[in-house]
Design a protein around this motif. Structure first.
Motif, PDB file in Angstrom:
ATOM      1  N   GLN A 278      59.895  29.609 -61.344  1.00  0.00           N
ATOM      2  CA  GLN A 278      60.340  28.532 -60.459  1.00  0.00           C
ATOM      3  C   GLN A 278      59.247  28.125 -59.473  1.00  0.00           C
ATOM      4  N   VAL A 279      58.576  29.126 -58.895  1.00  0.00           N
ATOM      5  CA  VAL A 279      57.496  28.840 -57.943  1.00  0.00           C
ATOM      6  C   VAL A 279      56.343  28.133 -58.643  1.00  0.00           C
ATOM      7  N   LEU A 280      56.019  28.594 -59.844  1.00  0.00           N
ATOM      8  CA  LEU A 280      54.915  28.000 -60.593  1.00  0.00           C
ATOM      9  C   LEU A 280      55.216  26.550 -60.944  1.00  0.00           C
ATOM     10  N   PHE A 281      56.437  26.278 -61.350  1.00  0.00           N
ATOM     11  CA  PHE A 281      56.801  24.909 -61.691  1.00  0.00           C
ATOM     12  C   PHE A 281      56.753  24.001 -60.467  1.00  0.00           C
ATOM     13  N   ALA A 282      57.081  24.574 -59.307  1.00  0.00           N
ATOM     14  CA  ALA A 282      57.139  23.765 -58.092  1.00  0.00           C
ATOM     15  C   ALA A 282      55.785  23.624 -57.410  1.00  0.00           C
ATOM     16  N   ARG A 283      54.950  24.684 -57.430  1.00  0.00           N
ATOM     17  CA  ARG A 283      53.730  24.694 -56.623  1.00  0.00           C
ATOM     18  C   ARG A 283      52.471  25.058 -57.396  1.00  0.00           C
ATOM     19  N   GLY A 284      52.533  25.073 -58.725  1.00  0.00           N
ATOM     20  CA  GLY A 284      51.366  25.453 -59.509  1.00  0.00           C
ATOM     21  C   GLY A 284      50.166  24.564 -59.255  1.00  0.00           C
TER      22      GLY A 284
END
Length: 228
Positions: free
Chosen positions: A196-202
């Motif tokens: 989720q973090v990667l999709f949002a802030r990658g």
């Protein structure tokens, strides 16, 4: 160049290559899906082999061309300026895109499920191609090879350096795979959160790293110009 500086630069460039949001996201989805160890393990192995072969090829070509990669040489200064400019441009683009999209996930996230569902051989082939044709990865591969050539190491130390660089560039993929091997059920919530973090802030992370490395290489190139 001191040994400490050499290893620090190789680690930094490897980290830049390893921060590939698409490859990390693919691995996380593989580890969360069916046959996680088989499919995830082969995917990480493909990344490691591709990284090692690419770095080795560039160093071998550099030796064949007898390139002078000492600080202040035409080859080194040109590569530093080119790499620095390219990374600053890529980093700026990623940051602007992240700020423009706001909370929206990057465009590549919409098709990644189909990518993960591909047959394993095709997935490995496309994963390797994506690593070596990525402009920022190519810049970092070239710069890493230049650092090894500039150090004028004996062959066995070059091999150790390339192996260490490969491991450094693979840590962001090796870590979740090892965690799943140790205990998949315990790390599933962490993998889900990481996805989720990667999709949002990658893009934001990659943009920041690219800008930092690009600024450093640009400074190296400018200082090298004074030595010409």
């Amino acid at each position: 160049m001191s040994d400490t500086t050499l290893w620090a630069e190789l680690l930094a460039y490897g980290t830049g290559i390893g921060l590939s949001p698409i490859h990390i996201a693919v691995l996380l989805l593989l580890l969360l899906g069916p046959q996680p160890l088989r499919r995830g393990g082969w995917f990480v192995a493909g990344w490691v082999v591709t990284t090692l072969l690419t770095a080795t090829l560039l160093v071998t070509v550099g030796h064949t061309l007898v390139l002078d990669m000492s600080h202040g040489s035409h080859h080194r200064t040109g590569l530093d300026l080119l790499a620095g400019g390219a990374l600053v441009a890529i980093g700026g683009r990623e940051l602007l895109r992240s700020f423009a999209d706001g909370a929206e996930p990057p465009a590549w996230t919409t098709s990644i499920d189909r990518f993960v569902a591909m047959p394993l051989p095709l997935l490995l082939l496309l994963g390797a191609a994506g690593e070596v044709i990525s402009p920022d990865d190519l810049v970092l591969f070239a710069k890493s090879a230049g650092v090894v050539l500039a150090a004028q190491l004996p062959t066995w130390q070059e091999i150790v350096g390339l192996a260490a660089f490969t491991i450094g560039a693979s840590l962001f993929l090796l870590a979740p795979l090892i965690a799943v091997i140790i205990g998949r059920d315990r790390v599933i919530p962490i993998l889900e959160k990481g996805k989720q973090v990667l999709f949002a802030r990658g893009g934001l992370v990659v943009g920041g790293v690219s800008l930092g490395l690009g600024g450093y290489l640009g400074w190296q190139g400018i200082s090298g110009l004074s030595l010409l």
